[in-house]
Design an enzyme around this catalytic site. Structure first.
Site, PDB file in Angstrom:
ATOM      1  N   ASP A 197      -2.832  -2.903   2.952  1.00  0.00           N
ATOM      2  CA  ASP A 197      -3.225  -3.074   4.353  1.00  0.00           C
ATOM      3  C   ASP A 197      -4.328  -4.111   4.476  1.00  0.00           C
ATOM      4  O   ASP A 197      -5.270  -4.145   3.670  1.00  0.00           O
ATOM      5  CB  ASP A 197      -3.699  -1.748   4.939  1.00  0.00           C
ATOM      6  CG  ASP A 197      -2.535  -0.846   5.318  1.00  0.00           C
ATOM      7  OD1 ASP A 197      -1.367  -1.270   5.144  1.00  0.00           O
ATOM      8  OD2 ASP A 197      -2.786   0.283   5.777  1.00  0.00           O
ATOM      9  N   TYR A 256      -1.327  -4.726  13.636  1.00  0.00           N
ATOM     10  CA  TYR A 256      -2.148  -3.879  12.766  1.00  0.00           C
ATOM     11  C   TYR A 256      -3.168  -3.090  13.595  1.00  0.00           C
ATOM     12  O   TYR A 256      -3.954  -3.670  14.348  1.00  0.00           O
ATOM     13  CB  TYR A 256      -2.861  -4.749  11.740  1.00  0.00           C
ATOM     14  CG  TYR A 256      -3.630  -3.974  10.707  1.00  0.00           C
ATOM     15  CD1 TYR A 256      -2.977  -3.239   9.732  1.00  0.00           C
ATOM     16  CD2 TYR A 256      -5.022  -3.978  10.707  1.00  0.00           C
ATOM     17  CE1 TYR A 256      -3.686  -2.530   8.778  1.00  0.00           C
ATOM     18  CE2 TYR A 256      -5.741  -3.276   9.765  1.00  0.00           C
ATOM     19  CZ  TYR A 256      -5.067  -2.545   8.800  1.00  0.00           C
ATOM     20  OH  TYR A 256      -5.783  -1.845   7.869  1.00  0.00           O
ATOM     21  N   GLU A 272       0.813  -1.217   0.000  1.00  0.00           N
ATOM     22  CA  GLU A 272       0.000   0.000   0.000  1.00  0.00           C
ATOM     23  C   GLU A 272       0.844   1.263   0.000  1.00  0.00           C
ATOM     24  O   GLU A 272       0.396   2.311  -0.450  1.00  0.00           O
ATOM     25  CB  GLU A 272      -0.954   0.000   1.203  1.00  0.00           C
ATOM     26  CG  GLU A 272      -1.966   1.129   1.171  1.00  0.00           C
ATOM     27  CD  GLU A 272      -3.113   0.919   2.140  1.00  0.00           C
ATOM     28  OE1 GLU A 272      -3.548   1.906   2.745  1.00  0.00           O
ATOM     29  OE2 GLU A 272      -3.582  -0.225   2.283  1.00  0.00           O
TER      30      GLU A 272
END
Length: 500
Positions: A110, A327, A14
């Site tokens: 992501d 994350y 990303e």
């Protein structure tokens, strides 16, 4: 399709920083302007969104001009458009996707709804037909990246997530474009309306108007200070018991000029006081659940005044740059059994910073129960936890360290004992002239600190403990007075209360 002598897989991250992490984990030298090339992989990157839904006039030229008669605009198909500022990087990716030596594509954007949409839009706009897989990353440490490659799945396994993302994107388009045009035409001015933006703004405006229009009203409460024979003092507020359960009564508010105030104060000064009721309730509070993004943002706002976006940016930096957190855009407060199996190693690293706290000896060792580990409650991502990388080797900013500290302590709390409080309510009765006036006192004492020894606290200290008194025990009235107070407006929204 004719492949070269060594077919390559194209990995699309990303952002450049994640592409570098992937390249290093795969043994690829991260050098090159638009991509990094190794023996088996090419790693390239987006810069956030490269492709978006087309504007109305790009779908139908008739929609270029804003006319009420065209509303609502309801496309029958949804073409995509390359964003002007990112066209060069999109073209780099498109050419790589169609390169003869590239046999397949790996989505490494992501791991979430937005990241899924970024890749799908690029893949569709580039008209790529090559096989695709999905790399699902919860952490950017080399070990986690290697594990993610081991568990790589076909892109089709995430079609439901992609459809969810497309639906959200299209609903934003439909609401934003149609209502913005409708309100602008109606008001003869440029207005912007958003699916989330406008309801949130309405809440803030409504609360702001309520605060501005609020007129405080004065009232009085009667407070008495009592003392035991042992010279232990406590305060009580006059209240009228309207139920059999005396402890449930609320403080009585008197209007200014109410003659009852002087009469009650006079009786308190002349009367005989005794304890009418004492109620003690023990409360056990288990450790709080682990953090998802929303809870982390709420606590960071409450404790440090951080805005939600700032907390997300700090968490993202701790995830991408420092590799200290998993994350951050997670909506789960649970761990999977596979992640829970890694906790002993993680805790062994992070507990070193909390030697001044008396942690249980089995912290990080004892298996956590269903309050923290539940595969059924982990969808895209598990709760936010430290990765196990030693934070002492990271050059965190002061604010990054605050966020990391919250997450690390929240994980350590999971093994600690319950917080145990004893909440006490005392009702004191003053008898005078054949009348009984009642006053309520509340207090709390912590019997066991438990997990709260790790908690950051900025709120006011807990109510102090009441002296131990028995029902029917005589006490003396040291002082009694009427206190002038004012009603307060509803509080303004903060990031934490809006997130609620």
């Amino acid at each position: 399709l004719t492949l070269g002598p060594n077919p390559l897989k194209l990995i699309i991250a990303e952002k450049p920083s994640v592409a570098r992490d992937l390249a290093q984990a795969l043994g690829i030298k991260p050098s090159g302007r638009g991509s990094f090339r190794g023996r088996d992989y090419i790693v390239t990157w987006a810069v956030g969104h490269l492709v978006t839904l087309a504007e109305p006039h790009q779908i139908n030229p008739v929609w270029q001009k804003w006319r009420e008669s065209d509303l609502p605009i309801l496309p029958t198909h949804w073409p995509l458009s390359v964003l002007e500022g990112t066209a060069q990087q999109f073209e780099e990716i498109r050419q790589l996707m169609h390169a003869p030596e590239v046999s397949s594509v790996i989505a490494a954007t992501d791991a979430g709804r937005e990241g899924e949409l970024i890749f799908r839009y690029i893949y569709e706009k580039a008209e790529c037909r090559k096989p695709a897989e999905r790399l699902w990353l919860s952490s950017l440490t080399p070990e986690s990246i290697q594990e993610a490659f081991r568990l790589i799945r076909p892109l089709s396994a995430y079609d439901n997530l992609a459809n969810n993302a497309r639906g959200r994107s299209r609903s934003d388009w439909l609401v934003g474009l149609n209502f913005s045009r409708a309100y602008s035409l109606k008001q003869n001015d440029r207005w912007t309306v958003g699916r989330v933006q406008t309801p949130t703004l309405a809440m803030v405006v409504e609360r702001t108007e309520a605060i501005q229009e609020f007129v405080p009203e004065a009232y009085f409460e009667i407070e008495a200070r009592f003392a035991t024979a042992r010279k232990e003092e406590f305060r009580g507020i006059y209240f009228e018991a309207k139920t059999k359960d005396l402890a449930k009564g609320e403080a009585k508010r008197f209007a200014p000029g109410d003659s009852a105030v002087e009469a009650i104060v006079a009786r308190a000064r002349r009367g005989q006081a005794r304890i009418k009721k004492r109620d003690d309730k023990q409360q056990k509070i288990p450790p709080p659940k682990l953090y998802d993004l929303t809870e982390l943002q709420k606590d960071a706002n409450r404790l440090f005044g951080f805005q939600a976006k700032y907390t997300l940016d700090l968490s993202q930096s701790l995830y991408e740059s420092h590799k200290l957190l998993t994350y951050p855009r997670s909506d789960s407060r649970y761990l999977s059994t596979s992640v829970a199996a890694t906790l002993p190693g993680i805790v062994a690293v992070i507990r070193q910073a909390y030697q001044d706290v008396d942690l249980r000896s089995d912290t990080g060792i004892r298996a956590l129960g269903s309050a923290f580990v539940d595969d059924k409650k982990v969808s895209d991502h598990h709760a936010i936890i430290p990765t196990g990388k030693d934070p002492r080797s990271a050059r965190m900013s002061v604010d990054e360290a605050k966020v990391f500290d919250l997450v690390a302590k929240r994980l350590l709390m999971a093994w600690q004992d319950d917080l145990i409080k004893s909440q006490s309510t005392v009702v004191t009765e003053i008898l005078c002239d054949g009348l009984s006036d009642t006053y309520k006192s509340s207090g709390m004492i912590v019997l066991q600190e438990g997990w709260r020894a790790l908690e950051r606290r900025t709120r006011a200290a807990d109510a102090s403990a009441l002296p131990f008194v028995r029902e029917a025990e005589d006490v003396s009235v040291k002082k009694v007075e009427s206190l002038r107070k004012e009603t307060k407006p509803p509080p303004a929204f903060s990031d934490a209360t809006l997130l609620n």
